[in-house]
Design an enzyme around this catalytic site. Structure first.
Site: not given
Length: 395
Positions: A180-181
């Site tokens: 996600d990051v």
């Protein structure tokens, strides 16, 4: 630790207006970064579901507020607008805001906003200068485009879990939502590039990034090695596929990280362990030889290092200029002078309570990041946003 008041009230993206329709982590990571850089971010949340999912992921830091650590980690420098976009009224408000925005970011399933007339194809004619960023699990194309996207799934499908963990253990995810990051980081780069093009040409465009694509790109040397050799890499725990010794080693009182990157460093390392003869041994004298004889070298190094305490190894290797470091727990990390010197912890007021957040790692000599707005309660800014025809701020 740095106080918010110490920061200058401007940033490199001052005047950029961002309409954030994303939730959870990838999109919010991107929009928080844009907000830290000075952009005005309006975060749209569905009041019927309680807003961003992460508002319920853990215990709130303030009684009566929907502010969990997970939510706060990716949602500062935003104003929250509670809005149901499934209604005609909600859709009309989004179109009005999109017409004023420079950037719209969303992470609905591919095609999910088309039924509301809020997809890129629907907004392109009325908002020709808009940079429209779409984040999804597998992307807008391909046979998996309809599948939902979650960080764990992306780490598994994208190959990262097959590389992570002990050699004889189970595949292991990274300790935080790195898929996600990293997707949020790639999205930010894409948005800034599209803004540059828009400023030069007057033309907006869609920027599209998938969790799985970002995770595949994150395979870097291991991915390229497989593509060119056909050899499937194996899990090596904390060891390096191309450098030996390089990893985490047990000491008499804990663990130490050693990254012996060349032969001269190896000789100095052996001198500390009183194993000078190994540096001349044909099995270990060069890095290619050490790679071939990784197991034999480990059989010698592991018991030798267990005779020394962690700090003694660190002190000796720093003196010998051999890369070395500790394995710190978070309580140890956040007490270090380095964290304070780099301003990686900040304080803000959220719902009347002092909260500590992670600082932005970017440092600018002219346009420093700013922390202007603490993570908001769901819908906290709805009144001020809806009360005016021009709700975005120039700061």
């Amino acid at each position: 630790m740095m106080a918010v008041s110490d920061l200058l009230p401007h940033g490199a993206l001052k005047g950029v207006k961002v309409l954030d329709l994303s939730r959870i982590l990838a999109g919010p990571t991107a929009t928080q970064l844009l907000g830290d850089l000075g952009a005005d971010v309006i975060k749209v949340e569905n009041p019927a579901s309680g807003g961003d999912d992460t508002r319920q992921w853990g215990k709130s830091v303030a009684e009566g507020a929907d502010l969990t650590p997970y939510f706060m980690s990716a949602n500062r420098n935003k104003r929250s607008l509670a809005l149901d976009i499934s209604t005609p009224e909600g859709q009309a408000i989004i179109r009005r805001l999109a017409a004023q925005a420079d950037v719209l970011i969303e992470n609905f399933k591919p095609g999910g906003l088309a039924k509301y007339g809020l997809d890129y194809a629907s907004l392109r004619e009325s908002c020709p200068r808009l940079v429209y960023a779409s984040i999804s699990g597998y992307g807008q194309t391909g046979p998996n485009r309809e599948k939902p996207g979650y960080d764990l799934m992306a780490q598994g499908f994208g190959g990262m879990m097959s590389l992570t963990g002990e050699p004889d253990g189970a595949p292991m995810k990274v300790g935080v939502g790195i898929a996600d990051v990293m997707c949020g980081m790639y999205a930010t780069v894409g948005i800034l590039s599209a803004l540059r093009h828009r400023d030069l040409s007057g033309e907006g465009q869609q920027v599209e990034v998938a969790l799985v694509d970002a995770q595949i790109a994150w395979l870097i040397n291991e991915g390229v090695s497989y593509l060119n050799t056909g050899q499937t890499p194996i899990r090596r725990g904390n060891e390096h596929p191309s450098i030996v010794p390089y990893g985490t080693y047990e000491t008499a009182d804990g663990h130490v990280i050693l990254a012996v990157g060349n032969d001269s460093q190896f000789r100095r390392f052996m001198a500390f362990l009183a194993l000078e003869g190994l540096a001349e041994d044909p099995r270990f004298a060069t890095n290619p030889a050490r790679l071939e004889n990784r197991g034999a070298l480990s059989d010698i190094l592991i018991p030798a290092l267990r005779r020394h305490k962690t700090q003694a190894v660190i002190d000796a290797m720093e003196a010998a200029k051999v890369p070395v470091g500790p394995v710190q727990t978070l309580d140890q990390l956040f007490e270090t002078e380095q964290v304070s010197a780099r301003e990686m912890v900040i304080e803000m007021q959220a719902s009347g309570k002092n909260v500590r957040l992670l600082g932005n790692p970017l440092k600018f000599s002219r346009t420093p990041v700013t922390y202007r707005q603490s993570p908001p309660i769901c819908g906290a800014n709805s009144g001020e946003i809806l009360a005016t025809e021009h709700p975005f701020k120039d700061h």
